[in-house]
Design an enzyme around this catalytic site. Structure first.
Site, mmCIF file in Angstrom:
data_model
loop_
_atom_site.group_PDB
_atom_site.id
_atom_site.type_symbol
_atom_site.label_atom_id
_atom_site.label_comp_id
_atom_site.label_asym_id
_atom_site.label_seq_id
_atom_site.Cartn_x
_atom_site.Cartn_y
_atom_site.Cartn_z
ATOM 1 N N ASP A 1 -3.358 21.915 47.022
ATOM 2 C CA ASP A 1 -2.641 22.262 45.787
ATOM 3 C C ASP A 1 -3.557 22.761 44.671
ATOM 4 O O ASP A 1 -3.087 23.082 43.586
ATOM 5 C CB ASP A 1 -1.876 21.034 45.259
ATOM 6 C CG ASP A 1 -0.648 20.721 46.098
ATOM 7 O OD1 ASP A 1 -0.320 21.541 46.973
ATOM 8 O OD2 ASP A 1 -0.024 19.668 45.891
ATOM 9 N N ASP B 1 10.886 66.810 29.778
ATOM 10 C CA ASP B 1 10.307 65.967 30.831
ATOM 11 C C ASP B 1 11.212 64.786 31.144
ATOM 12 O O ASP B 1 11.458 64.459 32.298
ATOM 13 C CB ASP B 1 8.931 65.432 30.397
ATOM 14 C CG ASP B 1 7.844 66.483 30.567
ATOM 15 O OD1 ASP B 1 8.042 67.366 31.416
ATOM 16 O OD2 ASP B 1 6.835 66.418 29.866
ATOM 17 N N GLY C 1 9.546 65.860 42.421
ATOM 18 C CA GLY C 1 9.767 66.528 43.698
ATOM 19 C C GLY C 1 8.908 67.740 43.956
ATOM 20 O O GLY C 1 8.257 67.854 44.985
ATOM 21 N N MET C 2 8.839 68.662 43.005
ATOM 22 C CA MET C 2 8.110 69.907 43.232
ATOM 23 C C MET C 2 6.614 69.643 43.380
ATOM 24 O O MET C 2 5.950 70.205 44.241
ATOM 25 C CB MET C 2 8.364 70.868 42.057
ATOM 26 C CG MET C 2 8.083 72.305 42.409
ATOM 27 S SD MET C 2 9.101 72.810 43.816
ATOM 28 C CE MET C 2 8.225 74.259 44.326
#
Length: 508
Positions: free
Chosen positions: A36, A294, A429-430
């Protein structure tokens, strides 16, 4: 009792040790078997500070089991008092040593006859509460102990401070960005013309606890640690407390307006509206960023949020209200305070999940396939396995979330940090697609195991090559849909034909 390989909130003694080791010149003695005593290692590894962890294990071994613990525990308390000269020694059992049902209160009384410093037993039920509840209770107990002691001696200071002042309660070791938040809150108070009376427990001296009633109000930034102490100070001295977490532009403004209301009720005459407007429009970049192109790219994107009550609730509100992100579900592991969480977030998300089971949370993430996860260290692991980006917003956390650089989550600088974290957590994504076309850094092996069970399917070479051609931001989804299709039909080898059939089935 449940066996788990991951716990969001640790056992009760960890909470007690967090509070005790946050104070200055307080030593904790843990009455426990060897397994512990990992707190020392954990704190020394994670917290970026030079001081050693002031915790000693009084080990329960076979000799103790044969002869009883009193002699050993009392000797350890007296020895540490002599060696370290602490102001206070806190004795805590663990859930394991509690089984022995020993009269530890008696041990404390016996030891305190031979010590210069104070000795106290942490009054926590180790089977009923977790780390956060125990930390809250221990902090209240220490505050009570020293205020009662000062009252008894007759040296409790009278009246309030001349200028408006605040106690910041709940800043502790191993908390999520606690030190950075504390610095930011002190700056915010200075900007508002409010003096900081005391910050507890982090780096506080127990001898200064008698000064707590001098503050005009108490600020509780984290719901998990500090509320009980604040409630005690309110009932005993009438000191009002504010438990609005200043995270995000909206909640920070709400917190400041509440401070204005509280100090004006006590005779001050302040108006913070101009300050709020100036900070929101010119200092914090978050309000401007949330209206920029953005951030509009993130509008409607799916996210899930999981953490302790304070951070999960605040983050859910920021994502939904300030950034237009669709929170599919929000969850907390603080089951003991679930009603408050539901009340806070239910209008900002589709579903509320209350769970301490990391497997259930992992499955819930896999089921909804969000664009980003905001959670703890565990959700970060889940995100890696599912190829979903994750921003860490709550403890438990690992070493990378104890940054050396300044990264508060509270106040107006905190709004900037959160905006960065959110934006950088979504895969664009791009960008992802271009990196793969031109052989950027992100061309790692794409086949990952499923979250619920090891993948029992074999991807054939041509299918694997085809999967690699799929843009990264949808590849995980294509892979999971194909595997689901194959499993439903008992197909073990995934070929090109199976991929196309799965695509048609999903399209239909």
């Amino acid at each position: 009792m449940k066996l788990a390989y991951w716990m969001y909130a640790g056992p009760a003694h960890i909470g007690t040790l967090r509070v005790a080791s946050s104070f200055k010149n307080v030593h904790a003695i843990m009455h426990a078997p060897l397994g512990d005593d990992y707190f020392n290692v954990m704190r020394s590894m994670l917290e970026r500070e030079r001081n050693y962890t002031p915790v000693t294990a009084s080990v329960v071994d076979r000799n103790v089991l044969a002869r009883g613990s009193q002699e050993k525990v009392v000797d350890n308390i007296i020895r540490k008092d002599r060696e370290e000269t602490p102001d206070l020694v806190v004795l805590t059992p663990t859930c394991t040593s509690s089984i022995l049902q020993e009269d530890l209160e008696n041990f404390v009384e016996r030891a305190s006859q031979d010590t210069k410093g104070d000795v106290m037993l942490a009054d926590v039920n180790h089977y009923r509460v977790n780390e956060l509840q125990a930390a809250d209770r221990t902090l209240e107990q220490i505050v009570k102990f020293y205020i009662k002691k000062a009252k008894k001696k007759g040296d409790l200071p009278e009246g309030k401070t001349e200028k408006p002042s605040v106690n910041i309660i709940g800043i502790s070791t191993l908390g999520f960005h606690n030190q950075h938040d504390c610095t930011e809150l002190k700056r915010l108070m200075a900007d508002l013309g409010i003096e900081v009376n005391e910050v507890i427990p982090e780096s506080a001296s127990v001898h200064n606890l008698k000064n707590l009633p001098r503050a005009w109000f108490n600020l509780i930034p984290y719901r998990e640690i500090g509320l009980m102490a604040a409630e005690y100070l309110e009932s005993e001295f009438g000191t009002p407390y504010i438990d609005i977490t200043p995270m995000g532009v909206v909640e920070t403004a709400r917190c400041i307006r509440k401070i204005q209301q509280v100090v004006n009720a006590q005779g001050a005459n302040v108006d913070y509206e101009e300050f709020i407007d100036n900070q929101t429009l010119h200092v914090s970049q978050a309000a401007w960023f949330s209206r920029s192109i953005d951030c509009q790219n993130l509008t409607g994107k799916k996210a899930v949020v999981f953490g302790d009550n304070t951070h999960a609730a605040a983050m859910t509100k920021i994502l939904a209200r300030e950034m237009g992100i669709h929170v599919v579900w929000a969850g907390t592991y603080c089951k003991y305070d679930a009603d408050w969480f539901r009340e806070q977030v239910s209008e900002y998300c589709d579903q509320v999940i209350i769970s301490e089971d990391n497997g259930e949370i992992g499955d819930a993430i896999a089921r909804v396939e969000p664009s980003a996860i905001f959670g703890t260290q565990m959700e970060r692991h889940v995100g890696k396995r599912l190829d979903i980006p994750c921003g860490v917003i709550a403890a438990p956390i690992h070493i990378q979330n104890f940054p050396i650089g300044y990264k508060p989550f509270m106040g107006y600088e905190g709004t900037n940090q959160i905006a960065d974290l959110v934006y950088n957590s979504f895969t664009l994504g791009m960008e992802d697609h271009l990196l793969e076309i031109f052989g950027g850094h992100d061309t790692k092996e794409v086949i990952h195991k499923g979250i619920s069970a090891d993948s029992d399917l074999n991807w054939m070479k041509e299918a694997k090559a085809e999967l690699n051609k799929v843009p990264g931001f949808v590849r995980g989804k294509v892979k999971r849909n194909t595997e689901k299709f194959a499993r439903e039909r008992g197909i073990l080898d995934i070929s090109l034909e199976v991929m196309y059939a799965a695509k048609e089935a999903v399209g239909a």
